[in-house]
Enzyme design. Structure first.
Site, PDB file in Angstrom:
ATOM      1  N   SER A 207       0.844  -1.195   0.000  1.00  0.00           N
ATOM      2  CA  SER A 207       0.000   0.000   0.000  1.00  0.00           C
ATOM      3  C   SER A 207       0.882   1.248   0.000  1.00  0.00           C
ATOM      4  O   SER A 207       1.688   1.435  -0.905  1.00  0.00           O
ATOM      5  CB  SER A 207      -0.963  -0.055   1.190  1.00  0.00           C
ATOM      6  N   HIS A 467      -7.609  -5.485  -0.735  1.00  0.00           N
ATOM      7  CA  HIS A 467      -6.319  -4.923  -0.345  1.00  0.00           C
ATOM      8  C   HIS A 467      -5.713  -5.723   0.807  1.00  0.00           C
ATOM      9  O   HIS A 467      -6.311  -5.846   1.871  1.00  0.00           O
ATOM     10  CB  HIS A 467      -6.588  -3.482   0.102  1.00  0.00           C
TER      11      HIS A 467
END
Length: 545
Positions: A207, A467
């Site tokens: 990320s 994610h």
């Protein structure tokens, strides 16, 4: 100037083959003195080792300074790293303040493996939208079980303390990126004392950590610090990574904390240095339109070319096109439903109305979309912004309304705009302008629970492969259950072998399981490895699926 300083520092390597006492492996000798770690059964840990002077007082909003203090007593390296001060999205309630301003440390984890004298190294840059998270946010039990790699976790400044910028030389920004870079230099200089191989260092991140890794790669001198790099679900071209509008946010921050009379960067910086760190970080709440949106109000910027020790002074696209970046093997990844962060929070039922936030998008789309998807500051006019908002809604939802039933289309929009599209663009630019191997994979294998359920606070929705579903097989995270399924166990071990083989490869070869990644450099088509619960497959594409 920065490169010259790096060469000078690298020329002063302090490497000792006897820095770790064979009779007492917990005792390590560094230039600062001796330290003692902890025995964790199958690995040793040496935590909270300072690599920079505390970034407080006059050192706040400045490039980090190398740690120079000498220890008269043995340093206690058994204490877990503190969080850098942050406004944490995942703390429940109104007060989300956590951490400490004095936080610039690295933590080293070394396997117990009597069959080898030295180990390749993986340096991890944590994620958290450049706003929150920490070296301790992900576990490392899965990583350490194989016993083949030393792991180093890096802490760096976050939020306004790490990234506020007025866009000029006086308050340049990117302090968190400069922290990371100094930590990588510390690893290069000191990891041999722990049995690490300074010539075999792989830098990875997820990320914002992935975006950070890519930004580090975009500095030519990164090749002096590491051998290869992987960016999981984050790269420098994601719209939330390098943003515009920093100067306005900096002066707005000053107004919020009582520096309203500051009319120039020097005065603003002086005033902000005088304020309690907790006030500066707590001011983040004023930049959120609703919930934790936008999730990165303070992040990396393009610095002024005359800024002292500027980290980047060109946009990443221009840096890649110039070819003036580190020529090291690099891989970039995404998951099929990466956009579950931050789309899933729109499915949380509101206490006041009992309905989901996604329903409110029907009336607030033009207000909220620019913040949700990070184009508020990149559009020239409000009309341009509204036209783009209208185009996105029509493309992904047509004439349908926002609702729980149409959530997957909204999540697909988030995935494309925030992650997938920019991953494809990064890959395309690197294959055209780079010389070292560049790879990519997409992961499609949903966890039983993940960040989607955590943000939505519900378990009745299928979010797909969101994610972190891949990265959390390498490093445990509280958003998912600790127990891996049998298919995830296989994938986890394949990921760990992938890291080990990548850092040791002399020609930058990357493999996962039975699949060898295809290099994109010089390829007429995009080379993408697909990883699912059933195995892996090389895809040759005109564009990402």
């Amino acid at each position: 100037m920065y490169c010259a300083k790096l060469i000078l520092l690298l020329g002063c390597f302090w490497i000792s083959s006897s820095a770790s006492d064979p009779a007492d492996p917990l005792l390590v000798d560094l230039p600062n003195g001796k330290l003692r770690g902890r025995d964790n059964g199958n690995y040793y840990s040496y935590e909270s080792l300072p690599y920079a002077e505390p970034p407080v007082g006059d050192l706040r909003f400045e490039a980090p300074q190398p740690y120079k203090q000498q220890w008269t007593d043995t340093f206690d390296a058994t204490q877990p790293p503190v969080l850098c001060m942050q406004w944490d999205q995942f703390i429940q309630g109104d007060d989300k303040l956590a951490g400490n301003e004095d936080c610039l440390t690295v933590s080293v984890y070394k396997p117990k493996n009597s069959s080898r004298n030295s180990f390749p190294v993986v340096a991890q840059i944590h994620g958290g939208a450049f706003m929150f998270g920490g070296a301790s946010q992900n576990g490392h039990e899965n990583f350490m079980r194989e016993g083949n790699l030393i792991l180093v976790k890096i802490s760096y400044r976050l939020g306004p303390l790490g990234f506020v910028s007025t866009g000029d030389a006086d308050l340049s920004g990117n302090f968190g990126l400069k922290d990371q870079r100094l930590a990588l230099l510390w690893i290069k200089q000191n990891i041999a004392s722990f049995g690490g191989e300074p010539e075999n260092i792989l830098v990875i991140g997820h990320s914002a950590g992935g975006g950070s890794v890519h930004l580090q790669v975009l500095r030519e001198d990164f090749s002096k610090l590491a051998k290869a790099a992987i960016s999981f679900s984050g790269n420098a071209l994601d719209p939330w990574v390098v943003q515009q509008g920093g100067r306005g946010r900096a002066f707005e921050l000053g107004r919020i904390v009582g520096c309203g009379q500051a009319s120039d960067s020097v005065t603003l910086k002086k005033c902000l240095k005088s304020k309690p760190a907790s006030e500066i970080v707590s001011a983040v709440r004023n930049f959120l339109v609703f919930a934790y949106v936008p999730f990165t109000p303070f992040g990396p910027v393009v610095e002024s070319p005359d800024a002292p020790e500027a980290f980047i002074s060109q946009h990443p696209v221009d840096i890649i096109k110039s070819g003036k970046f580190a020529q090291v093997p690099w891989a970039v990844t995404y998951t099929t439903e990466d956009g579950g962060y931050n789309a899933a929070l729109l499915l949380e039922k509101q206490a006041s109305s009992g309905r989901e936030l996604i329903v409110d998008l029907n009336d607030r789309w033009f207000d909220w979309a620019p913040y949700l998807l990070f184009y508020r500051d990149s559009m020239t006019t409000i009309k341009d912004m509204d036209d783009y908002s209208r185009k996105l809604r029509q493309e992904y939802l047509g004439d349908r309304r926002f609702s729980v039933e149409s959530y997957w289309d909204l999540q697909r929009l988030f995935t494309d705009v925030l992650f997938k599209n920019s991953t494809e663009i990064s890959l395309d630019l690197h294959r055209k302008h780079g010389k070292s191997p560049v790879y990519a994979f997409v992961y499609d294998n949903p966890a039983n629970t993940g960040i989607g359920q955590g943000l939505a606070k519900r378990t009745d929705i299928n979010f797909g492969t969101v994610h972190g579903d891949d990265y959390f097989l390498i490093f445990e995270n509280i958003v998912r259950e600790p127990q891996l399924r049998s298919d995830e166990e296989i994938i986890s071990r394949n990921f760990l072998k992938m890291l080990n083989d990548f850092v040791l490869s002399e020609n930058g070869t990357l493999a996962f399981g039975t699949c060898v990644f295809q290099d994109n450099v010089g390829s007429s088509k995009l080379q993408l490895l697909s990883i699912t619960r059933n195995g892996c497959e090389n895809l040759e594409l005109e564009s990402f699926p």
